[in-house]
Design a protein around this motif. Structure first.
Motif, PDB file in Angstrom:
ATOM      1  N   GLY A   1       0.800  -1.220   0.000  1.00 22.03           N
ATOM      2  CA  GLY A   1       0.000   0.000   0.000  1.00 22.03           C
ATOM      3  C   GLY A   1       0.830   1.266   0.000  1.00 22.03           C
ATOM      4  N   TYR A   2       1.869   1.304  -0.829  1.00 27.40           N
ATOM      5  CA  TYR A   2       2.746   2.476  -0.874  1.00 27.40           C
ATOM      6  C   TYR A   2       1.998   3.743  -1.258  1.00 27.40           C
ATOM      7  CZ  TYR A   2       7.461   0.686  -0.122  1.00 27.40           C
ATOM      8  OH  TYR A   2       8.610   0.186   0.443  1.00 27.40           O
ATOM      9  N   ARG A   3       2.333   4.820  -0.550  1.00 30.54           N
ATOM     10  CA  ARG A   3       1.872   6.167  -0.897  1.00 30.54           C
ATOM     11  C   ARG A   3       3.065   7.000  -1.337  1.00 30.54           C
ATOM     12  NH1 ARG A   3      -2.191   3.044   1.153  1.00 30.54           N
ATOM     13  NH2 ARG A   3      -4.093   4.239   1.610  1.00 30.54           N
ATOM     14  N   ARG A   4       2.776   8.148  -1.932  1.00 31.28           N
ATOM     15  CA  ARG A   4       3.845   9.098  -2.233  1.00 31.28           C
ATOM     16  C   ARG A   4       4.526   9.512  -0.932  1.00 31.28           C
ATOM     17  NH1 ARG A   4       3.057  12.389  -7.387  1.00 31.28           N
ATOM     18  NH2 ARG A   4       1.723  11.035  -8.681  1.00 31.28           N
ATOM     19  N   ALA A   5       5.825   9.780  -1.010  1.00 29.73           N
ATOM     20  CA  ALA A   5       6.617  10.026   0.192  1.00 29.73           C
ATOM     21  C   ALA A   5       6.255  11.347   0.851  1.00 29.73           C
ATOM     22  CB  ALA A   5       8.102  10.011  -0.146  1.00 29.73           C
ATOM     23  N   ALA A   6       6.241  11.327   2.179  1.00 25.58           N
ATOM     24  CA  ALA A   6       5.946  12.523   2.975  1.00 25.58           C
ATOM     25  C   ALA A   6       7.159  13.442   3.033  1.00 25.58           C
ATOM     26  CB  ALA A   6       5.518  12.113   4.379  1.00 25.58           C
ATOM     27  N   ARG A   7       6.934  14.663   3.489  1.00 22.84           N
ATOM     28  CA  ARG A   7       8.001  15.650   3.654  1.00 22.84           C
ATOM     29  C   ARG A   7       9.038  15.134   4.648  1.00 22.84           C
ATOM     30  NH1 ARG A   7       8.559  21.333   3.147  1.00 22.84           N
ATOM     31  NH2 ARG A   7       6.558  21.337   2.039  1.00 22.84           N
ATOM     32  N   ARG A   8      10.279  15.452   4.392  1.00 28.09           N
ATOM     33  CA  ARG A   8      11.350  15.067   5.313  1.00 28.09           C
ATOM     34  C   ARG A   8      11.113  15.672   6.691  1.00 28.09           C
ATOM     35  NH1 ARG A   8      15.150  13.409   1.437  1.00 28.09           N
ATOM     36  NH2 ARG A   8      14.937  14.566  -0.523  1.00 28.09           N
ATOM     37  N   SER A   9      11.681  15.052   7.699  1.00 30.83           N
ATOM     38  CA  SER A   9      11.462  15.491   9.076  1.00 30.83           C
ATOM     39  C   SER A   9      12.295  16.727   9.405  1.00 30.83           C
ATOM     40  CB  SER A   9      11.840  14.365  10.053  1.00 30.83           C
ATOM     41  OG  SER A   9      11.160  13.181   9.742  1.00 30.83           O
ATOM     42  N   GLY A  10      11.659  17.718  10.020  1.00 32.21           N
ATOM     43  CA  GLY A  10      12.308  18.865  10.664  1.00 32.21           C
ATOM     44  C   GLY A  10      13.536  19.426   9.990  1.00 32.21           C
ATOM     45  N   ALA A  11      14.655  19.346  10.710  1.00 34.27           N
ATOM     46  CA  ALA A  11      15.909  19.936  10.245  1.00 34.27           C
ATOM     47  C   ALA A  11      16.404  19.285   8.964  1.00 34.27           C
ATOM     48  CB  ALA A  11      16.973  19.824  11.330  1.00 34.27           C
TER      49      ALA A  11
END
Length: 260
Positions: A93-103
């Motif tokens: 159930g792959y989705r498009r990748a989320a935004r990178r974390s924080g810094a």
């Protein structure tokens, strides 16, 4: 969750065996080498103590631990592109990748890299999983890595869905993984994270384009009929341990290909 070092030949100046590791320490221990001249292909896979690459439901999510999830997220944050087989993308159930974390998102932006890692789906038939076909706000781009043998009809469907610039032809009769990695590098996607599945990982290893394997072993015996982390194409790739971490019984390894 406490993470401690068992072996560290990845960063010479520490941390040392027995030392605890915080978030910044994990980033240093998993940092990519220089990728200006060529891409670096890192794989990340998880398995049970008895060698199963998935739980008895056929999905890796059922064997993940907190430590594995933490490193899984970090490796995605560090990568430019996540390479995955179309079959695995559907099953998991792959989705498009989320935004990178924080810094890490801020650092990537400063380096001229995207705020999100891209996702590259490998499919010899030119098939794009429907869940990945549509643009999603604040999610990464999707590329298709395929070959001419997919046929003009399938290739045109993929171009209509993703855009022509995101359909990458690598090979004629089958996907040429050497060519695929070169094309990704030319697109500025130099830090490659292969998440499998087992057949794609075996193909990547057999093709000689795998530089590193990050392998999590979770403290679980699953039994059943689960396959290993590789399946299909034979590969004789020698790897050397550079890092072993432990957290609540989960072992986290980095194995690097023989530089010779």
């Amino acid at each position: 969750m406490d993470v401690r070092v068992l072996l560290n030949d990845a960063v010479p100046d520490g941390p040392f065996p027995g030392d605890p590791v915080d978030g910044a320490g994990l980033e240093r221990l998993y940092a990519y080498p220089d990728t200006s001249a060529r891409a670096w292909v890192r794989a990340n896979m998880v398995a049970t103590v008895d060698g199963g690459a998935a739980g008895n439901d056929g999905r890796t999510a059922s064997i993940n631990t907190d430590a594995d999830n933490r490193v899984f997220t970090l490796l995605r944050d560090l990568a430019d592109v996540i390479l995955v087989g179309a079959g695995t993308a559907r099953v998991e159930g792959y989705r498009r990748a989320a935004r990178r974390s924080g810094a890490l998102a801020e650092r990537a932006h400063a380096e001229g890299r995207g705020a999100h890692p891209a996702l590259a789906v490998v499919s010899a038939s030119g098939s794009v999983p429907p869940i990945l076909a549509e643009e999603v706000p604040d999610r990464g781009a999707v590329y298709l890595v395929t070959c001419q043998a997919a046929g003009q009809e399938a290739l045109q469907r993929a171009r209509d869905v993703l855009g022509a610039e995101r359909v990458l032809i690598a090979g004629h009769d089958e996907v040429d993984l050497h060519r695929a990695v070169r094309v990704l590098h030319e697109r500025g996607l130099r830090r490659v994270l292969c998440e499998g599945g087992p057949r794609l990982l075996a193909d990547v290893a057999a093709a000689g384009v795998l530089d590193e394997l990050c392998h999590t072993v979770v403290p679980l015996m699953a039994g059943g009929q689960a396959q290993r982390i590789t399946a299909g194409t034979p590969a004789d790739l020698h790897l050397f341990p550079r890092l072993v971490l432990e957290a609540d019984g989960t072992l986290l390894h980095r194995w690097i290909r023989d530089p010779a």
